[in-house]
Design an enzyme around this catalytic site. Structure first.
Site, mmCIF file in Angstrom:
data_model
loop_
_atom_site.group_PDB
_atom_site.id
_atom_site.type_symbol
_atom_site.label_atom_id
_atom_site.label_comp_id
_atom_site.label_asym_id
_atom_site.label_seq_id
_atom_site.Cartn_x
_atom_site.Cartn_y
_atom_site.Cartn_z
ATOM 1 N N HIS A 110 -7.746 9.686 -1.369
ATOM 2 C CA HIS A 110 -7.058 9.644 -0.082
ATOM 3 C C HIS A 110 -7.847 10.302 1.056
ATOM 4 C CE1 HIS A 110 -2.672 9.233 1.486
ATOM 5 N NE2 HIS A 110 -3.539 8.958 2.432
ATOM 6 N N ASP A 133 0.843 -1.193 0.000
ATOM 7 C CA ASP A 133 0.000 0.000 0.000
ATOM 8 C C ASP A 133 0.878 1.243 0.000
ATOM 9 O OD1 ASP A 133 -2.979 1.079 0.912
ATOM 10 O OD2 ASP A 133 -1.355 2.265 1.781
ATOM 11 N N LYS A 161 -3.020 5.978 -4.024
ATOM 12 C CA LYS A 161 -4.122 6.878 -3.681
ATOM 13 C C LYS A 161 -3.970 8.232 -4.372
ATOM 14 C CE LYS A 161 -3.796 4.798 0.917
ATOM 15 N NZ LYS A 161 -2.379 4.384 0.841
ATOM 16 N N TYR A 192 2.821 9.972 -0.380
ATOM 17 C CA TYR A 192 3.961 9.359 0.315
ATOM 18 C C TYR A 192 5.260 9.638 -0.426
ATOM 19 C CZ TYR A 192 0.338 6.471 2.622
ATOM 20 O OH TYR A 192 -0.761 6.016 3.307
#
Length: 278
Positions: free
Chosen positions: A107, A44, A74, A49
């Protein structure tokens, strides 16, 4: 690895490896590589990120066939628009170095920049995701941090209901009302921060149950997620912990202990998505 079956028939491994706060480059590459080596088949990540490149490299170098790995990313808050979301999906595919994404999520439901028009923003992003799903770029679509009113608003315009909702679920934060709503609509709950962002390790009740079952605190917390029907996404950069977090399929918690874990105090809670500052 055991699997859940999403409402569209896609199989998803019951535990995933989370990569939040793992920097791109060697650290995320090594962590994901080790996770895949010890048995994870579900990874994931997310656009925000900023480690999609490293995640993709680790997958490519793993020696595993692409179809053996379930990959999630996401759509970030600055892409709540049909055209922007559509472009960002292709950007994620490029960064990850893959031909398709197994699961794509919105998200957050209510970014600060569009707080007055969040419904329209979600509808636009979701339309782009539905098109990517129909085109085979994505195998399943879902949301993250959506509460009931966000889901109800999305249902008004969505052609396809979300297959997944990823929220904070951990002992002490069972989110019963939201869980019941999602289950009623065949939406699988994924548990991010299933260890309560580390707060679970300070809890005496959880430690006592870990001693009872001869397991670690983390393993008991992750088993709680499975016994509740959730899909936990533990994150670690420590090789021993990455491996031990998978060792949760040889025991189950009693109904009484599950209820006890539901009620533990002092554990991190879900951030209110309507009050975030991002």
């Amino acid at each position: 690895m055991e699997h859940y079956i999403l409402s569209n028939g896609v199989a998803i491994p019951k535990i995933g490896f989370g990569t939040w706060q793992i920097p791109d480059g060697a650290e995320v590459y090594n962590s994901v590589s080790h996770a895949l080596k010890v048995g994870y088949t579900h990874v994931d990540t997310a656009q925000i990120y900023r480690n999609e490149v490293g995640v993709g490299r680790a997958i490519a170098d793993s020696g595993l066939a692409r179809k053996e790995i379930f990959l999630t990313t996401k759509v970030w808050n600055d892409k709540h628009d049909y055209d922007l979301a559509k472009a960002s999906i292709d950007e994620s595919l490029k960064k990850l170095g893959v031909d398709y994404i197994d699961l794509l999520l919105i998200h957050w439901p209510n970014p600060k920049a569009i707080r007055d028009t969040w419904k329209e923003g979600n509808a636009g992003a979701w339309k782009a995701m539905e098109e990517a799903y129909k085109a085979g770029k994505v195998r399943a679509i879902g949301v993250s941090n959506f509460m009931i009113h966000h889901l109800e608003a999305l249902f008004e315009t969505a052609e396809i209901k979300p297959h997944v909702n990823q929220v904070l679920l951990a002992p002490g934060c069972p989110q019963d009302e939201l869980v019941e709503f999602c289950e009623r609509h065949d939406i699988l709950l994924e548990a991010y921060s299933p260890l309560g962002t580390g707060s679970i390790f300070k809890n005496e009740t959880v430690q006592a149950l870990a001693d009872k079952y001869g397991k670690s605190v983390a393993q008991v917390a992750l088993r709680w997620s499975l016994d509740k029907g959730f899909l936990p996404l533990p994150k670690s950069v420590t090789p021993a912990n990455i491996a031990s977090n998978l060792d949760i399929f040889d025991f189950k918690l009693s109904d009484e202990d599950i209820v006890q874990l539901d009620k533990v105090e002092g554990v991190s809670k879900q951030t209110d998505p309507d009050q975030t500052n991002f």
